[in-house]
Design a protein around this motif. Structure first.
Motif, PDB file in Angstrom:
ATOM      1  N   LYS A 352       0.840  -1.205   0.000  1.00 23.06           N
ATOM      2  CA  LYS A 352       0.000   0.000   0.000  1.00 23.06           C
ATOM      3  C   LYS A 352       0.872   1.251   0.000  1.00 23.06           C
ATOM      4  O   LYS A 352       0.631   2.197  -0.766  1.00 23.06           O
ATOM      5  N   TRP A 357      -0.979  -1.529  -5.531  1.00 27.52           N
ATOM      6  CA  TRP A 357      -2.334  -1.776  -5.075  1.00 27.52           C
ATOM      7  C   TRP A 357      -2.842  -3.156  -5.474  1.00 27.52           C
ATOM      8  O   TRP A 357      -3.614  -3.772  -4.739  1.00 27.52           O
ATOM      9  N   VAL A 361      -4.424  -5.562  -2.620  1.00 27.13           N
ATOM     10  CA  VAL A 361      -5.814  -6.028  -2.628  1.00 27.13           C
ATOM     11  C   VAL A 361      -5.867  -7.547  -2.567  1.00 27.13           C
ATOM     12  O   VAL A 361      -6.674  -8.131  -1.826  1.00 27.13           O
ATOM     13  N   TRP A 364      -5.151  -8.608   1.028  1.00 32.27           N
ATOM     14  CA  TRP A 364      -6.280  -8.355   1.939  1.00 32.27           C
ATOM     15  C   TRP A 364      -7.392  -9.384   1.723  1.00 32.27           C
ATOM     16  O   TRP A 364      -7.978  -9.881   2.685  1.00 32.27           O
ATOM     17  N   GLN A 365      -7.649  -9.690   0.458  1.00 30.47           N
ATOM     18  CA  GLN A 365      -8.675 -10.692   0.164  1.00 30.47           C
ATOM     19  C   GLN A 365      -8.265 -12.070   0.676  1.00 30.47           C
ATOM     20  O   GLN A 365      -9.101 -12.842   1.173  1.00 30.47           O
ATOM     21  N   GLU A 385      -9.403  -1.961   5.169  1.00 31.31           N
ATOM     22  CA  GLU A 385      -8.493  -1.503   4.117  1.00 31.31           C
ATOM     23  C   GLU A 385      -9.153  -1.601   2.741  1.00 31.31           C
ATOM     24  O   GLU A 385      -9.010  -0.707   1.898  1.00 31.31           O
ATOM     25  N   LEU A 386      -9.889  -2.690   2.497  1.00 28.65           N
ATOM     26  CA  LEU A 386     -10.556  -2.854   1.205  1.00 28.65           C
ATOM     27  C   LEU A 386     -11.676  -1.828   1.042  1.00 28.65           C
ATOM     28  O   LEU A 386     -11.911  -1.317  -0.072  1.00 28.65           O
ATOM     29  N   TYR A 389      -9.983   1.289   0.033  1.00 27.67           N
ATOM     30  CA  TYR A 389      -9.476   1.173  -1.337  1.00 27.67           C
ATOM     31  C   TYR A 389     -10.600   1.374  -2.356  1.00 27.67           C
ATOM     32  O   TYR A 389     -10.467   2.161  -3.308  1.00 27.67           O
ATOM     33  N   TYR A 390     -11.715   0.693  -2.173  1.00 28.65           N
ATOM     34  CA  TYR A 390     -12.794   0.788  -3.153  1.00 28.65           C
ATOM     35  C   TYR A 390     -13.494   2.154  -3.100  1.00 28.65           C
ATOM     36  O   TYR A 390     -13.998   2.644  -4.115  1.00 28.65           O
ATOM     37  N   LYS A 393      -9.994   4.778  -4.206  1.00 32.14           N
ATOM     38  CA  LYS A 393      -9.243   4.473  -5.416  1.00 32.14           C
ATOM     39  C   LYS A 393     -10.150   4.076  -6.579  1.00 32.14           C
ATOM     40  O   LYS A 393      -9.919   4.466  -7.723  1.00 32.14           O
ATOM     41  N   GLN A 394     -11.180   3.272  -6.299  1.00 41.54           N
ATOM     42  CA  GLN A 394     -12.042   2.761  -7.362  1.00 41.54           C
ATOM     43  C   GLN A 394     -13.371   3.516  -7.465  1.00 41.54           C
ATOM     44  O   GLN A 394     -14.094   3.356  -8.461  1.00 41.54           O
ATOM     45  N   TYR A 403     -17.685  -4.179   2.205  1.00 37.28           N
ATOM     46  CA  TYR A 403     -16.517  -4.510   3.039  1.00 37.28           C
ATOM     47  C   TYR A 403     -16.599  -3.816   4.399  1.00 37.28           C
ATOM     48  O   TYR A 403     -16.199  -4.377   5.427  1.00 37.28           O
TER      49      TYR A 403
END
Length: 448
Positions: A352, A357, A361, A364-365, A385-386, A389-390, A393-394, A403
């Motif tokens: 991270k 990334w 990811v 984390w998954q 964290e996910l 991120y989503y 970042k996404q 999540y």
């Protein structure tokens, strides 16, 4: 007369009866044969004894100890020479010459090169555990590389009056070296030596070495994979060194005080051997870290085989400016089926920070998939964290919300965590995140 006899006993290691007999024989012979007064004979006897002090008792010689003299006085010195092909555990001493240059990574900003013959290894046996002025090093262990050997020296004082002579010898010797290698020496050994140098008037032009303290990388790498990071434990678990009938370092002060009370050199035999092994183990540890810094792909036997140790080794190497071996170790952790969630999270945090990334990811998954109920605390971190991120970042607010809710569910299965103020704050932050994500998801049509 009794004070003189006691002095003889302390310095020469003879029994009290032997000292008394020697002293009286000298006095009686002079009085009877030379017609001198008893007072004059006693003065001559003392002079005779002063000369006899130059000869150590057989017990010292059995230990390989010799008397050393300089302009400030006397002290004892034991010297052991090991050929470079000597193997101490996993490593052969000659390996130091192969990897010493890599230890320069400990001081990347300095222009001095690290060579085997420029490294002085140091380990003290002291009268106490603190670094204050009351703690006296009664044995100073040194190790350094000669032309075709590793030389271990152990300087010893029989009483406080000999300390200045020992320090004078050390002050002169240390100046010939650039690097100082220790184990916890930044905190203990070197501050103790600096205090003694200053108290004895050797502070002018005091040696300023580049320090190689191997305790810090040992803790970085083995903190959670070894029961202890004590040198004796590290050498047994990672360097293949087994001590037999070793005297624990914690007993060294007690044994020295016993020696002061009895004058028997045999009391210190175990301390000499303990310190000697410490010195060789320091050399072996320098070799191990040198090999790791050398990115030795071929030397697979040196690589860690536990996922957490792989991650910690890779992180330490990256901090030291070495990147080839870390990439190999990190990939092995990703492919591992036995990596603990803590190791995966550690590597994910590294990725991270580095902006990797994709792998973060994936890690984390993997934590969520492989975490059992016992590891719920790790799933909380991975899900959080996910979610971040989503969200950031996404811009996938629906997945981020899923999540976040999963993290809240895991947190609910850990009731004891709620009693912790920090965990309570994290719980409140997670609820706010869910509220915010719910609003975003509704705004963008993800939720009805």
């Amino acid at each position: 007369m009794s004070g003189l006899r006691d002095r003889m006993n302390r310095l020469r290691g003879n029994s009290a009866s032997e000292d008394t007999k020697m002293f009286e024989e000298i006095v009686n012979e002079r009085v009877e044969n030379e017609a001198v007064s008893e007072a004059e004979a006693m003065v001559e006897a003392e002079e005779h004894i002063d000369e006899a002090e130059e000869v150590l008792s057989p017990k010292w010689k059995k230990l390989g100890v010799q008397l050393q003299s300089n302009e400030t006085g006397q002290f004892l010195l034991r010297k052991i020479v090991y050929p470079l092909d000597y193997q101490h555990g996993t490593h052969t001493l000659s390996e130091l010459g192969l990897v010493a240059g890599k230890l320069k990574a400990f001081h990347p900003g300095d222009d001095k090169t690290a060579e085997a013959n420029q490294i002085m290894f140091l380990d003290l046996e002291t009268t106490g555990l603190g670094v204050g002025t009351g703690n006296v090093p009664f044995m100073v262990g040194l190790a350094y590389q000669g032309e075709d050997s590793i030389i271990v020296e152990q300087a010893v004082i029989r009483h406080p009056a000999e300390e200045r002579a020992m320090l004078a010898y050390l002050a002169e010797k240390l100046n010939d070296y650039t690097f100082l290698a220790t184990y916890n020496g930044k905190t203990f050994d070197w501050p103790v030596m600096q205090n003694r140098f200053i108290l004895n008037g050797f502070h002018r032009g005091m040696w300023q070495p580049l320090h190689l303290d191997f305790l810090h990388p040992a803790r970085s790498i083995w903190r959670n994979t070894l029961a202890s990071c004590k040198l004796s434990h590290v050498e047994e678990e990672r360097l293949g060194i087994t001590r037999l009938d070793d005297v624990p370092g914690s007993l060294a002060p007690q044994l020295y005080f016993e020696f002061l009370a009895t004058g028997d050199p045999d009391t210190l035999e175990g301390v000499f051997r303990h310190n000697e092994i410490d010195m060789l183990s320091l050399v072996s540890l320098a070799i191990r870290f040198g090999h790791l810094l050398d990115d030795m792909e071929a030397a697979t036997f040196l690589r860690p085989d536990q996922p957490e140790e792989m991650v910690r080794t890779g992180l330490w190497l990256e901090r030291m400016g070495s990147y080839k071996l870390p990439d190999i170790l990190f990939e092995q952790v990703v492919r591992s089926e036995i990596a603990a969630p803590s190791a995966l999270l550690m590597l994910a945090a590294r990725d991270k920070k580095a902006g990797n990334w994709g792998r973060a990811v994936l890690l984390w998954q993997k934590v969520i998939i492989h975490s059992s109920l016992a590891y719920g605390i790790y799933s909380i971190e991975a899900c959080t964290e996910l979610a971040m991120y989503y969200e950031h970042k996404q811009k996938d607010f629906q997945t981020a919300l899923q999540y976040a809710r999963e993290a809240l569910e895991h947190m609910g299965s850990q009731p004891l965590q709620r009693r912790d103020k920090k965990k309570s704050a994290e719980l409140e932050a997670l609820r706010k995140r869910i509220s915010r994500l719910t609003g975003k998801a509704e705004r963008y049509g993800y939720l009805k």
